[in-house]
Design a protein around this motif. Structure first.
Motif, PDB file in Angstrom:
ATOM      1  N   MET A 101       0.844  -1.190   0.000  1.00 27.51           N
ATOM      2  CA  MET A 101       0.000   0.000   0.000  1.00 27.51           C
ATOM      3  C   MET A 101       0.882   1.243   0.000  1.00 27.51           C
ATOM      4  SD  MET A 101      -3.294   0.813   2.035  1.00 27.51           S
ATOM      5  CE  MET A 101      -3.804   2.436   2.479  1.00 27.51           C
ATOM      6  N   ALA A 102       0.492   2.217  -0.786  1.00 29.66           N
ATOM      7  CA  ALA A 102       1.299   3.431  -0.917  1.00 29.66           C
ATOM      8  C   ALA A 102       1.220   4.273   0.362  1.00 29.66           C
ATOM      9  CB  ALA A 102       0.815   4.242  -2.106  1.00 29.66           C
ATOM     10  N   LEU A 103       2.284   5.017   0.609  1.00 23.69           N
ATOM     11  CA  LEU A 103       2.341   5.881   1.779  1.00 23.69           C
ATOM     12  C   LEU A 103       1.436   7.094   1.606  1.00 23.69           C
ATOM     13  CD1 LEU A 103       6.215   5.951   2.171  1.00 23.69           C
ATOM     14  CD2 LEU A 103       4.650   4.805   3.699  1.00 23.69           C
ATOM     15  N   MET A 104       0.860   7.538   2.704  1.00 21.79           N
ATOM     16  CA  MET A 104       0.094   8.780   2.729  1.00 21.79           C
ATOM     17  C   MET A 104      -0.109   9.184   4.179  1.00 21.79           C
ATOM     18  SD  MET A 104      -3.713   7.443   1.732  1.00 21.79           S
ATOM     19  CE  MET A 104      -4.530   8.952   2.084  1.00 21.79           C
ATOM     20  N   PRO A 105      -0.314  10.481   4.432  1.00 21.86           N
ATOM     21  CA  PRO A 105      -0.505  10.918   5.814  1.00 21.86           C
ATOM     22  C   PRO A 105      -1.829  10.415   6.390  1.00 21.86           C
ATOM     23  CG  PRO A 105      -0.134  12.789   4.350  1.00 21.86           C
ATOM     24  CD  PRO A 105      -0.299  11.583   3.497  1.00 21.86           C
ATOM     25  N   LYS A 106      -1.862  10.227   7.711  1.00 25.10           N
ATOM     26  CA  LYS A 106      -3.100   9.824   8.364  1.00 25.10           C
ATOM     27  C   LYS A 106      -4.128  10.955   8.330  1.00 25.10           C
ATOM     28  CE  LYS A 106      -1.252   6.434  11.609  1.00 25.10           C
ATOM     29  NZ  LYS A 106       0.195   6.606  11.534  1.00 25.10           N
ATOM     30  N   ARG A 107      -3.667  12.171   8.655  1.00 30.59           N
ATOM     31  CA  ARG A 107      -4.534  13.342   8.654  1.00 30.59           C
ATOM     32  C   ARG A 107      -3.774  14.520   8.063  1.00 30.59           C
ATOM     33  NH1 ARG A 107      -5.421  15.418  13.646  1.00 30.59           N
ATOM     34  NH2 ARG A 107      -7.279  16.501  12.938  1.00 30.59           N
ATOM     35  N   VAL A 108      -4.496  15.445   7.442  1.00 31.40           N
ATOM     36  CA  VAL A 108      -3.884  16.667   6.939  1.00 31.40           C
ATOM     37  C   VAL A 108      -4.753  17.848   7.329  1.00 31.40           C
ATOM     38  CG1 VAL A 108      -2.626  15.691   4.980  1.00 31.40           C
ATOM     39  CG2 VAL A 108      -4.999  16.340   4.696  1.00 31.40           C
ATOM     40  N   LYS A 109      -4.135  18.999   7.440  1.00 27.18           N
ATOM     41  CA  LYS A 109      -4.873  20.203   7.798  1.00 27.18           C
ATOM     42  C   LYS A 109      -5.728  20.683   6.629  1.00 27.18           C
ATOM     43  CE  LYS A 109      -4.242  24.670  10.011  1.00 27.18           C
ATOM     44  NZ  LYS A 109      -3.279  25.621  10.572  1.00 27.18           N
ATOM     45  N   HIS A 110      -5.143  20.635   5.421  1.00 34.72           N
ATOM     46  CA  HIS A 110      -5.874  21.054   4.229  1.00 34.72           C
ATOM     47  C   HIS A 110      -5.848  19.923   3.213  1.00 34.72           C
ATOM     48  CE1 HIS A 110      -5.996  25.112   5.797  1.00 34.72           C
ATOM     49  NE2 HIS A 110      -4.693  25.058   5.993  1.00 34.72           N
ATOM     50  N   ARG A 111      -7.029  19.639   2.648  1.00 30.97           N
ATOM     51  CA  ARG A 111      -7.162  18.530   1.715  1.00 30.97           C
ATOM     52  C   ARG A 111      -6.488  18.793   0.378  1.00 30.97           C
ATOM     53  NH1 ARG A 111     -11.430  16.091  -0.901  1.00 30.97           N
ATOM     54  NH2 ARG A 111     -12.424  18.109  -1.169  1.00 30.97           N
ATOM     55  N   LYS A 112      -6.527  20.040  -0.092  1.00 30.01           N
ATOM     56  CA  LYS A 112      -5.995  20.387  -1.406  1.00 30.01           C
ATOM     57  C   LYS A 112      -4.916  21.447  -1.243  1.00 30.01           C
ATOM     58  CE  LYS A 112     -10.493  19.651  -3.571  1.00 30.01           C
ATOM     59  NZ  LYS A 112     -11.554  20.299  -4.343  1.00 30.01           N
ATOM     60  N   ASP A 113      -3.698  21.122  -1.636  1.00 32.40           N
ATOM     61  CA  ASP A 113      -2.580  22.072  -1.589  1.00 32.40           C
ATOM     62  C   ASP A 113      -2.390  22.720  -2.944  1.00 32.40           C
ATOM     63  OD1 ASP A 113      -2.000  21.626   1.019  1.00 32.40           O
ATOM     64  OD2 ASP A 113      -0.021  20.742   0.686  1.00 32.40           O
ATOM     65  N   GLN A 114      -1.784  23.905  -2.930  1.00 32.21           N
ATOM     66  CA  GLN A 114      -1.371  24.505  -4.190  1.00 32.21           C
ATOM     67  C   GLN A 114      -0.059  23.870  -4.631  1.00 32.21           C
ATOM     68  OE1 GLN A 114      -1.401  28.761  -3.579  1.00 32.21           O
ATOM     69  NE2 GLN A 114      -3.561  28.852  -4.127  1.00 32.21           N
ATOM     70  N   ARG A 115       0.221  23.995  -5.925  1.00 32.78           N
ATOM     71  CA  ARG A 115       1.356  23.285  -6.501  1.00 32.78           C
ATOM     72  C   ARG A 115       2.691  23.806  -5.981  1.00 32.78           C
ATOM     73  NH1 ARG A 115      -0.388  23.321 -11.413  1.00 32.78           N
ATOM     74  NH2 ARG A 115      -1.211  21.234 -11.345  1.00 32.78           N
ATOM     75  N   GLY A 116       2.890  25.115  -6.006  1.00 31.99           N
ATOM     76  CA  GLY A 116       4.133  25.692  -5.501  1.00 31.99           C
ATOM     77  C   GLY A 116       5.300  25.473  -6.437  1.00 31.99           C
ATOM     78  N   ARG A 117       6.448  26.014  -6.042  1.00 33.15           N
ATOM     79  CA  ARG A 117       7.688  25.851  -6.809  1.00 33.15           C
ATOM     80  C   ARG A 117       8.753  25.265  -5.909  1.00 33.15           C
ATOM     81  NH1 ARG A 117       8.821  31.673  -9.169  1.00 33.15           N
ATOM     82  NH2 ARG A 117      10.922  30.867  -9.205  1.00 33.15           N
ATOM     83  N   ILE A 118       9.645  24.501  -6.501  1.00 29.82           N
ATOM     84  CA  ILE A 118      10.759  23.917  -5.754  1.00 29.82           C
ATOM     85  C   ILE A 118      11.983  24.767  -6.048  1.00 29.82           C
ATOM     86  CG2 ILE A 118      12.099  21.848  -5.303  1.00 29.82           C
ATOM     87  CD1 ILE A 118       9.777  20.262  -6.576  1.00 29.82           C
ATOM     88  N   ARG A 119      12.404  25.548  -5.061  1.00 34.53           N
ATOM     89  CA  ARG A 119      13.524  26.470  -5.261  1.00 34.53           C
ATOM     90  C   ARG A 119      14.631  26.161  -4.270  1.00 34.53           C
ATOM     91  NH1 ARG A 119      11.138  32.399  -5.225  1.00 34.53           N
ATOM     92  NH2 ARG A 119      13.256  32.819  -5.905  1.00 34.53           N
TER      93      ARG A 119
END
Length: 140
Positions: A1-19
């Motif tokens: 089974m793939a990893l994922m968090p048990k709970r999150v504060k926000h269901r949908k995150d913005q994409r963002g940039r990796i800098r």
């Protein structure tokens, strides 16, 4: 089974940039050898699981131990296929780990350099970022 968090504060995150480069998680801590990323990117939870299976199959015979240093905690959303524009943001589709250049992705303890190189070579083919083998520096 793939990893994922048990709970999150926000269901949908913005994409963002990796800098920038990784300032944390960029040294080998738990094992003797590590697999370090050389470019930024997103690594899916299913990719991490595939890498774990490939590495554990290889190091099972030598009695080494595998450490996974990344965790997929960012949700990526997707719209259904053949859907018209509009109607808001899509539902969470999969989870990714944000990887900066310098991040140590995996570590191996209890294996010699040749075995670690062969093991990480199998893992590197599954990853979407360029990686290199790094050794633990003496004194850490």
């Amino acid at each position: 089974m793939a990893l994922m968090p048990k709970r999150v504060k926000h269901r949908k995150d913005q994409r963002g940039r990796i800098r920038g480069n990784a300032t944390r998680g960029n040294t080998v801590v738990f094992g003797e050898f590590g697999l370090q990323s050389m470019q930024p990117g997103h690594v899916k939870a299913t990719t991490i699981e595939a890498c774990r299976i490939a590495a554990s199959q290889y190091i099972r015979a030598s009695g080494g131990k595998l450490y996974i240093r990344i965790f997929p905690d960012k949700p990526v959303t997707a719209r259904p296929l053949e859907t018209r524009m509009g109607k808001g943001k899509g539902e969470p589709d999969h989870w990714v780990a944000v990887v900066k250049p310098g991040t140590v992705l995996f570590e191996i303890a209890g294996a010699n350099k040749e075995a670690a190189r062969d093991c990480f070579n199998r893992v590197a083919h599954k990853l979407p970022v360029k990686v290199r083998l790094v050794e633990r520096t003496p004194g850490t």
